[in-house]
Design a protein around this motif. Structure first.
Motif, mmCIF file in Angstrom:
data_model
loop_
_atom_site.group_PDB
_atom_site.id
_atom_site.type_symbol
_atom_site.label_atom_id
_atom_site.label_comp_id
_atom_site.label_asym_id
_atom_site.label_seq_id
_atom_site.Cartn_x
_atom_site.Cartn_y
_atom_site.Cartn_z
ATOM 1 N N GLY A 1 21.179 11.453 -8.706
ATOM 2 C CA GLY A 1 20.984 10.393 -7.624
ATOM 3 C C GLY A 1 22.317 9.627 -7.081
ATOM 4 N N TYR A 2 21.945 8.432 -6.533
ATOM 5 C CA TYR A 2 23.322 7.839 -6.048
ATOM 6 C C TYR A 2 22.968 6.420 -6.148
ATOM 7 N N ALA A 3 24.145 5.844 -6.409
ATOM 8 C CA ALA A 3 24.099 4.194 -6.703
ATOM 9 C C ALA A 3 24.784 3.796 -5.161
ATOM 10 N N ILE A 4 23.627 2.729 -4.841
ATOM 11 C CA ILE A 4 24.122 1.909 -3.572
ATOM 12 C C ILE A 4 24.494 0.305 -3.865
ATOM 13 N N HIS A 5 25.070 -0.281 -2.901
ATOM 14 C CA HIS A 5 25.251 -1.662 -3.319
ATOM 15 C C HIS A 5 25.420 -2.436 -1.833
ATOM 16 N N ASP A 6 25.428 -3.807 -2.112
ATOM 17 C CA ASP A 6 25.509 -4.720 -0.836
ATOM 18 C C ASP A 6 26.891 -5.097 -0.731
ATOM 19 N N PRO A 7 27.546 -4.706 0.398
ATOM 20 C CA PRO A 7 29.141 -4.913 0.511
ATOM 21 C C PRO A 7 29.470 -6.389 0.394
ATOM 22 N N ALA A 8 28.378 -7.272 0.832
ATOM 23 C CA ALA A 8 28.622 -8.730 0.849
ATOM 24 C C ALA A 8 28.270 -9.392 -0.573
ATOM 25 N N ASN A 9 27.930 -8.580 -1.568
ATOM 26 C CA ASN A 9 27.763 -8.753 -2.846
ATOM 27 C C ASN A 9 27.980 -7.885 -3.670
ATOM 28 N N VAL A 10 29.055 -7.558 -3.774
ATOM 29 C CA VAL A 10 29.467 -5.949 -4.403
ATOM 30 C C VAL A 10 29.501 -6.129 -5.915
ATOM 31 N N THR A 11 29.758 -7.592 -6.258
ATOM 32 C CA THR A 11 29.866 -7.800 -7.715
ATOM 33 C C THR A 11 28.442 -7.827 -8.511
ATOM 34 N N GLN A 12 27.406 -7.818 -7.656
ATOM 35 C CA GLN A 12 26.008 -7.809 -8.332
ATOM 36 C C GLN A 12 25.886 -6.509 -8.816
ATOM 37 N N ALA A 13 24.747 -6.389 -9.474
ATOM 38 C CA ALA A 13 24.062 -5.039 -9.988
ATOM 39 C C ALA A 13 23.940 -3.825 -8.801
ATOM 40 N N TRP A 14 24.336 -2.776 -9.065
ATOM 41 C CA TRP A 14 24.093 -1.714 -7.963
ATOM 42 C C TRP A 14 22.903 -1.229 -8.158
ATOM 43 N N THR A 15 21.981 -0.703 -7.157
ATOM 44 C CA THR A 15 20.763 0.135 -7.343
ATOM 45 C C THR A 15 21.041 1.623 -7.397
ATOM 46 N N PHE A 16 20.436 2.227 -8.511
ATOM 47 C CA PHE A 16 20.360 3.683 -8.380
ATOM 48 C C PHE A 16 19.107 4.243 -7.808
ATOM 49 N N VAL A 17 19.405 5.074 -6.816
ATOM 50 C CA VAL A 17 18.326 5.836 -6.003
ATOM 51 C C VAL A 17 18.283 7.372 -6.756
ATOM 52 N N PRO A 18 17.543 7.760 -7.423
ATOM 53 C CA PRO A 18 16.958 9.004 -7.826
ATOM 54 C C PRO A 18 16.627 10.021 -6.716
ATOM 55 N N ILE A 19 17.038 11.178 -7.106
ATOM 56 C CA ILE A 19 16.630 12.300 -5.892
ATOM 57 C C ILE A 19 15.846 13.326 -6.809
ATOM 58 N N SER A 20 15.908 13.106 -8.113
ATOM 59 C CA SER A 20 15.279 14.386 -8.875
ATOM 60 C C SER A 20 14.403 13.799 -9.918
ATOM 61 N N ALA A 21 13.535 14.462 -10.378
ATOM 62 C CA ALA A 21 12.700 14.235 -11.807
ATOM 63 C C ALA A 21 13.738 14.066 -12.917
ATOM 64 N N VAL A 22 13.442 13.776 -14.078
ATOM 65 C CA VAL A 22 14.183 13.815 -15.126
ATOM 66 C C VAL A 22 14.460 15.265 -15.516
ATOM 67 N N ARG A 23 15.896 15.570 -15.474
ATOM 68 C CA ARG A 23 16.439 17.042 -15.982
ATOM 69 C C ARG A 23 16.689 17.004 -17.344
ATOM 70 N N THR A 24 17.330 15.912 -17.949
ATOM 71 C CA THR A 24 17.932 16.227 -19.245
ATOM 72 C C THR A 24 17.884 14.769 -19.859
ATOM 73 N N THR A 25 18.347 15.284 -21.332
ATOM 74 C CA THR A 25 18.217 13.899 -22.159
ATOM 75 C C THR A 25 19.772 13.341 -22.557
ATOM 76 N N THR A 26 20.722 14.149 -21.991
ATOM 77 C CA THR A 26 22.158 13.868 -22.386
ATOM 78 C C THR A 26 22.725 13.326 -20.898
ATOM 79 N N PRO A 27 23.792 12.619 -21.279
ATOM 80 C CA PRO A 27 24.548 11.987 -20.118
ATOM 81 C C PRO A 27 25.822 13.074 -19.626
ATOM 82 N N TYR A 28 25.977 14.104 -20.784
ATOM 83 C CA TYR A 28 27.258 14.884 -20.710
ATOM 84 C C TYR A 28 26.908 16.226 -20.026
ATOM 85 N N VAL A 29 26.145 15.959 -18.870
ATOM 86 C CA VAL A 29 26.112 17.060 -17.878
ATOM 87 C C VAL A 29 27.367 17.311 -17.047
ATOM 88 N N HIS A 30 27.786 18.805 -16.966
ATOM 89 C CA HIS A 30 29.202 19.144 -16.208
ATOM 90 C C HIS A 30 28.540 19.814 -14.885
#
Length: 395
Positions: A164-193
């Motif tokens: 997926g991709y993370a979006i943010h509010d440019p007026a509040n860029v220091t606040q937590a960004w929102t992740f928008v998923p585009i797939s189902a769960v594909r893996t249990t590891t973060p080390y995807v190449h």
């Protein structure tokens, strides 16, 4: 701590393939900005507003255009090469808060936090404020770019095993960004190449590509991304480059096959009149370490790639290299020379003759490599940060 700066003399470190087609080819020279291991990635931008691009490497920025002055902007120090630079795997320079000054976006170890550091302005020597904006940005090569053409940019990555991709509010860029998923769960590891973005479908909208296929962007975001399975890259490599390599009007793709092994290919895009997309695989470097590829070349751990027109002929070239000592000597070819390589894109009949030039044999790449004009002379440089230090290779 002391950051060392060394400039190497002008030397020709290696040229493979036919170079007679390149008029007045200038020799390559390497500048070692520091031999210290301070980052796995590198970024560039004008931080102090003097018109010259600076380099960001780990906890330091190096003032351009000569990069001899190291400025810390947050706590950090060099690490031994048998460790990992946990807080600096990739970075990007951009005006994140809209105040006109260039800030720093930094992704740490895969699957961990993303930080932004706000430029204090002026000569950038004041206090840089750091803010955690994501608790997880997985994959080995997140991408910072504009997916929908509307700005601001998005951070393409994984979270919770989903692409997926993370979006943010440019007026509040220091606040937590929102992740928008585009797939189902594909893996249990973060080390995807392996991750890339480009318009494979030809509809004018960038798609997201990974080692096992690609996601076709919908007409409007957010929306449902159509999945197209395709075995692009086995274990997966690094940045997957999407551009029109053969100048036929559609977007092709270049990828390493294993970021810690061997293999490099390009996929020729074929679009049918009905809108379907298929790919023809062309080998550049073989997966078999005993065999050589174009120009008699072979090397392992092609963990970073970047595209750019290095010879200014209108055809897009690309750069890559060996990521030295990535897993502390446990990878294939771990002790081989840390090559930095440019692949020139030459037309051959209706296809491509990739002509490699070995620019250096003691530098390589980290998790990022830059094709960037650092000195504003109209020519691209090769720049990277890795366990070999920080280096710039230029003509």
């Amino acid at each position: 701590m002391k950051i060392r700066a060394i400039v190497f003399p002008l030397i020709l470190l290696g040229v493979l393939g036919a170079v007679a087609q390149i008029p007045k080819e200038r020799k390559w020279r390497k500048q070692v900005v520091t031999k210290d291991f301070i980052t796995e990635g590198l970024s560039a931008g004008d931080l102090d507003g003097d018109g010259a691009k600076d380099l960001v490497a780990g906890a330091f920025w190096f003032k351009g255009p000569d990069f001899r002055q190291a400025q810390p902007y947050r706590p950090g120090r060099p690490s031994p090469i048998d460790a990992y630079m946990e807080d600096s795997f990739l970075s990007w320079v951009d005006d994140l808060d809209g105040d006109g000054d260039q800030d720093i976006l930094m992704a740490g170890h895969p699957g961990r936090e993303v930080m932004i550091y706000q430029n204090p302005g002026g000569d950038a020597s004041g206090e840089w404020l750091g803010h955690k904006v994501m608790t997880e940005a997985a994959t080995e090569s997140p991408l910072w770019l504009d997916l929908d053409g509307s700005k601001p940019k998005e951070l393409v990555c994984m979270q919770g095993g989903r692409f997926g991709y993370a979006i943010h509010d440019p007026a509040n860029v220091t606040q937590a960004w929102t992740f928008v998923p585009i797939s189902a769960v594909r893996t249990t590891t973060p080390y995807v190449h392996g991750l890339g973005v480009g318009d494979l479908s030809g509809d004018g909208r960038p798609d997201i590509v990974e080692k096992d296929g690609w996601f076709e962007q919908p007409e409007k975001l957010p929306g449902e991304w159509k999945w197209h399975a395709h075995p692009f890259a086995g274990k997966g490599g690094a940045q997957m480059l999407v551009f029109d390599a053969d100048s036929d009007g559609d977007q092709d793709m270049i990828t390493s096959l294993d970021g810690h092994g061997y293999g490099l290919v390009w996929y020729e895009n074929h679009r049918s009149s009905e809108g379907g997309v298929s790919f023809h695989r062309h080998e550049i470097l073989p997966e078999d370490p005993a065999k050589t590829g174009v120009g008699g070349l072979q090397f392992s751990q092609l963990h970073a790639l970047e595209a750019g027109d290095f010879d200014k002929d209108g055809r897009m070239d690309f750069i890559t290299g060996k990521r030295f000592w990535a897993h502390n000597g446990r990878d294939p070819g771990a002790r081989d020379p840390a090559l930095a390589v440019l692949f020139l894109n030459r037309k051959k009949d209706s296809g491509i003759d990739w002509q490699p030039q070995v620019l250096d044999d003691d530098s390589g790449v980290g998790c990022q490599v830059l094709a960037v004009d650092l000195d504003n002379d109209g020519h691209l440089e090769f720049a990277a940060g890795s366990k070999k230090g920080v280096h710039v290779i230029r003509r």
